[in-house]
Design a protein around this motif. Structure first.
Motif, mmCIF file in Angstrom:
data_model
loop_
_atom_site.group_PDB
_atom_site.id
_atom_site.type_symbol
_atom_site.label_atom_id
_atom_site.label_comp_id
_atom_site.label_asym_id
_atom_site.label_seq_id
_atom_site.Cartn_x
_atom_site.Cartn_y
_atom_site.Cartn_z
ATOM 1 N N UNK A 40 -33.925 -46.676 -32.998
ATOM 2 C CA UNK A 40 -33.460 -47.808 -33.782
ATOM 3 C C UNK A 40 -31.984 -48.033 -33.570
ATOM 4 N N UNK A 41 -31.166 -47.197 -34.213
ATOM 5 C CA UNK A 41 -29.713 -47.396 -34.179
ATOM 6 C C UNK A 41 -29.019 -46.549 -33.129
ATOM 7 N N UNK A 42 -29.635 -45.465 -32.685
ATOM 8 C CA UNK A 42 -29.026 -44.516 -31.744
ATOM 9 C C UNK A 42 -27.729 -43.925 -32.288
ATOM 10 N N UNK A 43 -27.628 -43.798 -33.595
ATOM 11 C CA UNK A 43 -26.443 -43.159 -34.167
ATOM 12 C C UNK A 43 -26.758 -42.344 -35.422
ATOM 13 N N UNK A 44 -28.036 -42.048 -35.649
ATOM 14 C CA UNK A 44 -28.394 -41.169 -36.746
ATOM 15 C C UNK A 44 -28.431 -41.807 -38.111
ATOM 16 N N UNK A 69 -33.374 -37.119 -33.264
ATOM 17 C CA UNK A 69 -33.464 -36.816 -31.835
ATOM 18 C C UNK A 69 -32.562 -37.697 -30.994
ATOM 19 N N UNK A 70 -32.053 -38.806 -31.562
ATOM 20 C CA UNK A 70 -31.187 -39.692 -30.799
ATOM 21 C C UNK A 70 -29.811 -39.095 -30.564
ATOM 22 N N UNK A 71 -29.431 -38.070 -31.337
ATOM 23 C CA UNK A 71 -28.107 -37.468 -31.208
ATOM 24 C C UNK A 71 -28.136 -36.114 -30.522
ATOM 25 N N UNK A 72 -29.229 -35.396 -30.633
ATOM 26 C CA UNK A 72 -29.299 -34.044 -30.078
ATOM 27 C C UNK A 72 -29.366 -34.089 -28.552
ATOM 28 N N UNK A 73 -28.455 -33.369 -27.904
ATOM 29 C CA UNK A 73 -28.510 -33.256 -26.450
ATOM 30 C C UNK A 73 -29.619 -32.288 -26.076
ATOM 31 N N UNK A 74 -30.337 -32.612 -25.031
ATOM 32 C CA UNK A 74 -31.539 -31.852 -24.671
ATOM 33 C C UNK A 74 -31.291 -30.348 -24.539
ATOM 34 N N UNK A 236 -23.809 -34.229 -34.090
ATOM 35 C CA UNK A 236 -23.855 -35.416 -34.933
ATOM 36 C C UNK A 236 -22.629 -36.303 -34.748
ATOM 37 N N UNK A 237 -21.584 -35.748 -34.163
ATOM 38 C CA UNK A 237 -20.402 -36.548 -33.851
ATOM 39 C C UNK A 237 -20.278 -36.753 -32.341
ATOM 40 N N UNK A 238 -20.328 -35.671 -31.592
ATOM 41 C CA UNK A 238 -20.218 -35.788 -30.141
ATOM 42 C C UNK A 238 -21.362 -36.603 -29.561
ATOM 43 N N UNK A 239 -22.540 -36.540 -30.178
ATOM 44 C CA UNK A 239 -23.666 -37.330 -29.700
ATOM 45 C C UNK A 239 -23.392 -38.823 -29.722
ATOM 46 N N UNK A 240 -22.547 -39.274 -30.653
ATOM 47 C CA UNK A 240 -22.184 -40.688 -30.701
ATOM 48 C C UNK A 240 -21.345 -41.090 -29.492
ATOM 49 N N UNK A 241 -20.524 -40.160 -28.997
ATOM 50 C CA UNK A 241 -19.764 -40.456 -27.778
ATOM 51 C C UNK A 241 -20.704 -40.711 -26.603
ATOM 52 N N UNK A 242 -21.831 -40.027 -26.621
ATOM 53 C CA UNK A 242 -22.818 -40.197 -25.549
ATOM 54 C C UNK A 242 -23.586 -41.498 -25.723
ATOM 55 N N UNK A 243 -24.117 -41.735 -26.931
ATOM 56 C CA UNK A 243 -25.006 -42.888 -27.125
ATOM 57 C C UNK A 243 -24.258 -44.199 -27.262
#
Length: 509
Positions: A40-44, A69-74, A236-243
């Motif tokens: 949906x939002x790709x930002x949790x 799962x949109x924030x967690x790196x594999x 939860x924060x660094x994942x936003x830099x990715x998405x």
């Protein structure tokens, strides 16, 4: 180099030749072929991407955790078990027919949502189901506000929340005797699954590396060899830099396998809280023993975020609106940092040195926070003021503590977030309180000194006038909110929480 090894819906999977900044959601919907989980939002924020991960190292033993799962790196799922909504369709007939569902093959949470008419377009439903799944196997959802907390991270634009809440109430704590419960019981403590994963870039894509070291010594070696190394646990924060920003970090290391960073201890009147302690676990641990901390964590974020986010990540982010920092400042905490040469202790008031900057030196790591229990004569309260009650960022956060002896204030520590470039204490307000009778009049008079401590900024969350007015009003509210007991606990209902949007604590003087 190693492969990323994980279990998805009970099936062992080996992942190679995938960028380590691939999110779990991208992997599930792509190579794994499991499209039930939505983006949906790709930002949790929306919860459409919610899946469940088994955490083998949770306090009290393994537990299911609903996560974004949109924030967690594999690679963060290396050695972990992941459940998606597809796993529930394989449930089998053991519970068919219960709770008014559609018969064999449906899990009780699916049956309950169908019976309550809790889905319309269905886009959000897989995420709703997985948050309900965690609720089904929790044994502590014993108050109405806890149901709200469990489900507040799932946005539904068309159904409405009443039927979803009713379905959740039906299955909360059900803990059926099924294969999921059996699988949870079979999971042992983590064996510190370490990882050395390399992705060779091609076609203009940069090469990347991801490590999960098992000891601090291994981490120091990595930090020395890779000055550009970024540390991550919950993402939860660094994942936003990715998405959101498309970052492709060349070198990443997770701290999740370093056991000493996960310790959460309370003994002899002191707390020791490791850097990688999950916020959900800290909330549980402090609910009775340190209510102001739990009060702040209640509205910190969604259940999915708190199941992933860590204490160290929130503090080292050094955001001026980080909600943990004011509580730690008010409680006279000490930040313990370490490097190869040993540990160093930094008072909480000296840890945040400027906007998004901390006192950490090159080669150092935040390892834990230590704080004493408030003395028996302390009055402590915590507030979060935001436009929405749940799932919102603070306009102002505050943790206020006064020590009272013989009806007179002998010490004060009043800390605020959202009022300056860093979380900070209101020294002028504190000085106005110390030596005065503990009374509403003293709090009212001290609140007038807020302008001597802060010149807040204006932004989309609130004007400078609004922030200054709210901060003063929280000082005024402190007396009334602590008049019944020294450390007010969590409310029976979220609407009783002082300091949230719409509460009586936000008013004109």
């Amino acid at each position: 180099m190693d492969a990323v090894l994980l279990h998805v819906n009970g099936e062992a999977r080996e992942v190679l030749d995938v960028s380590p900044t691939t999110t779990l959601l991208e992997y599930l919907r792509g190579p794994a072929g499991l499209s039930g989980t939505k983006e949906g939002c790709a930002e949790g924020d929306c919860g459409a991407c919610t899946v469940v991960v088994i955490d083998p190292d949770a306090p009290g033993g393994p537990r299911f955790r609903a996560v974004n799962s949109c924030l967690l790196l594999l690679p963060l799922l290396h050695g972990k078990h992941v459940l998606t909504v597809e796993a529930l369709s394989q449930h089998g007939g053991q519970h068919g027919g219960q709770h008014g569902g559609d018969g064999p093959g449906h899990h009780p949470v699916q049956q309950a949502l169908v019976a309550a008419l809790g889905s319309q377009c269905g886009y959000c439903t897989p995420g709703v189901i997985m948050s309900m799944f965690e609720a089904c196997y929790r044994g502590d959802l014993d108050a109405p506000w806890k149901l709200d907390d469990q489900m507040c991270g799932n946005l539904c634009r068309c159904t409405g929340y009443r039927p979803i809440r009713e379905a959740t109430q039906q299955i909360a704590g059900l803990r059926p005797d099924d294969r999921f419960g059996a699988a949870l019981a079979e999971v042992g403590p983590s064996t510190s699954a370490t990882l050395r994963y390399a992705f060779e870039g091609r076609g203009g894509t940069p090469s990347q590396s991801f490590w999960i070291p098992g000891t601090l010594s291994e981490l120091w070696d990595l930090m020395d060899a890779h000055p550009e190394l970024r540390l991550v646990v919950g993402a939860t924060d660094l994942g936003l830099d990715v998405t959101k920003k498309g970052e492709r970090f060349p070198a990443l290391a997770s701290l999740q396998a370093i056991a000493e960073l996960r310790r959460l201890e309370h003994a002899d009147g002191r707390w020791s809280i490791g850097a990688t302690v999950r916020l959900a676990d800290l909330e549980d641990a402090t609910a009775q023993a340190l209510p102001p901390m739990a009060r702040m964590l209640r509205f910190f974020g969604s259940r999915q975020i708190k199941n992933s986010a860590t204490v160290g990540g929130n503090l080292c982010n050094a955001s001026p609106i980080g909600d943990l920092a004011p509580v730690l400042l008010a409680l006279d905490a000490t930040m313990v940092v370490a490097g190869r040469s040993g540990e160093r202790r930094v008072p909480a008031g000296e840890f945040f040195v400027s906007y998004r900057s901390t006192a950490l030196r090159p080669g150092e790591l935040f390892v834990r926070v230590e704080l004493p229990d408030p003395p028996a004569n302390a009055r402590v309260v915590a507030y979060k003021v935001s436009k929405r009650r749940e799932m919102d960022i603070s306009a102002v956060a505050a943790a206020l503590r006064v020590d009272v002896d013989g009806g007179v204030v002998t010490a004060a520590r009043l800390a605020f977030g959202g009022m300056a470039a860093t979380p900070a204490r209101a020294r002028a307000v504190e000085a106005a309180l110390v030596g005065q009778p503990w009374s509403q009049a003293s709090c009212d008079a001290a609140a007038e000194r807020i302008g001597d401590d802060f010149t807040p900024m204006s932004d989309h969350r609130g004007s400078a006038w609004y922030r200054a007015t709210v901060a003063g009003n929280l000082v005024r509210a402190m007396f009334d909110d602590t008049s019944q007991c020294a450390m007010p606990g969590l409310p029976d209902r979220p609407t009783s929480m002082v300091g949230t949007a719409g509460s009586s604590s936000v008013h004109h003087p």
